[in-house]
Design a protein around this motif. Structure first.
Motif, mmCIF file in Angstrom:
data_model
loop_
_atom_site.group_PDB
_atom_site.id
_atom_site.type_symbol
_atom_site.label_atom_id
_atom_site.label_comp_id
_atom_site.label_asym_id
_atom_site.label_seq_id
_atom_site.Cartn_x
_atom_site.Cartn_y
_atom_site.Cartn_z
ATOM 1 N N VAL A 29 -17.499 -4.049 -23.517
ATOM 2 C CA VAL A 29 -17.486 -4.954 -22.372
ATOM 3 C C VAL A 29 -18.600 -4.541 -21.415
ATOM 4 O O VAL A 29 -18.764 -3.366 -21.112
ATOM 5 C CB VAL A 29 -16.127 -4.910 -21.647
ATOM 6 C CG1 VAL A 29 -16.135 -5.811 -20.423
ATOM 7 C CG2 VAL A 29 -15.004 -5.305 -22.598
ATOM 8 N N LYS A 48 -17.419 -9.505 -18.392
ATOM 9 C CA LYS A 48 -16.100 -10.070 -18.094
ATOM 10 C C LYS A 48 -15.800 -9.846 -16.617
ATOM 11 O O LYS A 48 -16.176 -8.812 -16.045
ATOM 12 C CB LYS A 48 -15.000 -9.394 -18.931
ATOM 13 C CG LYS A 48 -15.169 -9.564 -20.432
ATOM 14 C CD LYS A 48 -14.974 -10.994 -20.834
ATOM 15 C CE LYS A 48 -15.220 -11.202 -22.308
ATOM 16 N NZ LYS A 48 -15.376 -12.588 -22.656
ATOM 17 N N ASP A 49 -15.101 -10.809 -16.004
ATOM 18 C CA ASP A 49 -14.710 -10.618 -14.611
ATOM 19 C C ASP A 49 -13.487 -9.690 -14.551
ATOM 20 O O ASP A 49 -12.913 -9.342 -15.580
ATOM 21 C CB ASP A 49 -14.461 -11.952 -13.906
ATOM 22 C CG ASP A 49 -13.288 -12.733 -14.479
ATOM 23 O OD1 ASP A 49 -12.278 -12.124 -14.904
ATOM 24 O OD2 ASP A 49 -13.364 -13.973 -14.481
ATOM 25 N N LEU A 51 -10.360 -10.064 -13.668
ATOM 26 C CA LEU A 51 -9.110 -10.566 -14.253
ATOM 27 C C LEU A 51 -9.127 -10.443 -15.772
ATOM 28 O O LEU A 51 -8.134 -10.045 -16.383
ATOM 29 C CB LEU A 51 -8.870 -12.026 -13.841
ATOM 30 C CG LEU A 51 -8.514 -12.244 -12.372
ATOM 31 C CD1 LEU A 51 -8.413 -13.736 -12.074
ATOM 32 C CD2 LEU A 51 -7.227 -11.533 -12.019
ATOM 33 N N GLN A 52 -10.258 -10.759 -16.384
ATOM 34 C CA GLN A 52 -10.392 -10.627 -17.832
ATOM 35 C C GLN A 52 -10.333 -9.164 -18.256
ATOM 36 O O GLN A 52 -9.730 -8.825 -19.280
ATOM 37 C CB GLN A 52 -11.704 -11.265 -18.298
ATOM 38 C CG GLN A 52 -11.742 -12.770 -18.113
ATOM 39 C CD GLN A 52 -13.142 -13.326 -18.295
ATOM 40 O OE1 GLN A 52 -14.118 -12.794 -17.786
ATOM 41 N NE2 GLN A 52 -13.235 -14.427 -19.041
ATOM 42 N N ILE A 53 -10.941 -8.306 -17.464
ATOM 43 C CA ILE A 53 -10.929 -6.875 -17.772
ATOM 44 C C ILE A 53 -9.509 -6.325 -17.688
ATOM 45 O O ILE A 53 -9.089 -5.544 -18.541
ATOM 46 C CB ILE A 53 -11.894 -6.105 -16.844
ATOM 47 C CG1 ILE A 53 -13.339 -6.440 -17.239
ATOM 48 C CG2 ILE A 53 -11.644 -4.608 -16.907
ATOM 49 C CD1 ILE A 53 -14.387 -5.885 -16.301
ATOM 50 N N GLN A 54 -8.755 -6.744 -16.692
ATOM 51 C CA GLN A 54 -7.363 -6.291 -16.576
ATOM 52 C C GLN A 54 -6.552 -6.698 -17.801
ATOM 53 O O GLN A 54 -5.718 -5.931 -18.283
ATOM 54 C CB GLN A 54 -6.716 -6.829 -15.296
ATOM 55 C CG GLN A 54 -7.150 -6.106 -14.056
ATOM 56 C CD GLN A 54 -6.897 -4.614 -14.128
ATOM 57 O OE1 GLN A 54 -5.828 -4.147 -14.508
ATOM 58 N NE2 GLN A 54 -7.915 -3.831 -13.782
ATOM 59 N N GLU A 55 -6.791 -7.875 -18.314
ATOM 60 C CA GLU A 55 -6.099 -8.328 -19.529
ATOM 61 C C GLU A 55 -6.489 -7.443 -20.718
ATOM 62 O O GLU A 55 -5.636 -7.081 -21.534
ATOM 63 C CB GLU A 55 -6.423 -9.793 -19.827
ATOM 64 C CG GLU A 55 -5.703 -10.348 -21.026
ATOM 65 C CD GLU A 55 -4.188 -10.320 -20.918
ATOM 66 O OE1 GLU A 55 -3.529 -10.170 -21.967
ATOM 67 O OE2 GLU A 55 -3.646 -10.438 -19.801
ATOM 68 N N LEU A 56 -7.755 -7.087 -20.815
ATOM 69 C CA LEU A 56 -8.199 -6.207 -21.898
ATOM 70 C C LEU A 56 -7.548 -4.829 -21.786
ATOM 71 O O LEU A 56 -7.164 -4.244 -22.805
ATOM 72 C CB LEU A 56 -9.724 -6.074 -21.891
ATOM 73 C CG LEU A 56 -10.491 -7.314 -22.344
ATOM 74 C CD1 LEU A 56 -11.976 -7.172 -22.036
ATOM 75 C CD2 LEU A 56 -10.274 -7.562 -23.832
#
Length: 140
Positions: A29, A48-49, A51-56
């Protein structure tokens, strides 16, 4: 020279793709992935922003930070805060808080052999990942 050590990790993955391709998926990432060739088992997700990073972080098992020099790695801090086991080079500031084998794994910067050993240990001891992540959370 790449400060983040992406080339080191990609080299390790490529040299072990025959052993690891069915056991692990390595997600990269961040910016700059277009400068590299990603071997079997490695995928460049690009930028990735948050929010996307937190999901990852919620989906991933382990975070690897092979940086050649990094005083404060936000990704390692966020990984620990998300109860992830982190593998870091000894040139990452957070390395001083990692007790090898207890709350994460640490390898000598630039050492493909030591990084390989850390990843292989994780693959051979998957049942320890959650506990190491819980221990990492206590220091973050």
């Amino acid at each position: 020279m790449n400060r983040k050590g992406t080339d080191i990790l990609l080299s390790v993955i490529e040299n072990n793709s025959d052993k690891w391709s069915d056991k692990a998926l390595f997600l990269f990432v961040g910016k700059g992935g277009e400068a590299y060739r990603f071997p079997l088992g490695a995928i460049d997700l690009g930028y990735k922003d948050q929010l996307q990073i937190q999901e990852l972080y919620r989906e991933a098992d382990v975070l690897i930070c092979p940086s050649r020099f990094e005083t404060l790695s936000i990704s390692v801090i966020q990984g620990g805060a998300n109860k992830m086991t982190c593998i870091v080079s000894d040139m990452v500031g957070a390395a001083e808080y990692i007790e090898h084998g207890k709350n994460g794994l640490c390898f000598k910067s630039e050492s493909c052999l030591e990084l390989t050993d850390c990843i292989q240990w994780i693959l051979d001891h998957r049942t320890h990942i959650k506990g190491m992540g819980e221990e990492a959370f206590t220091i973050y």
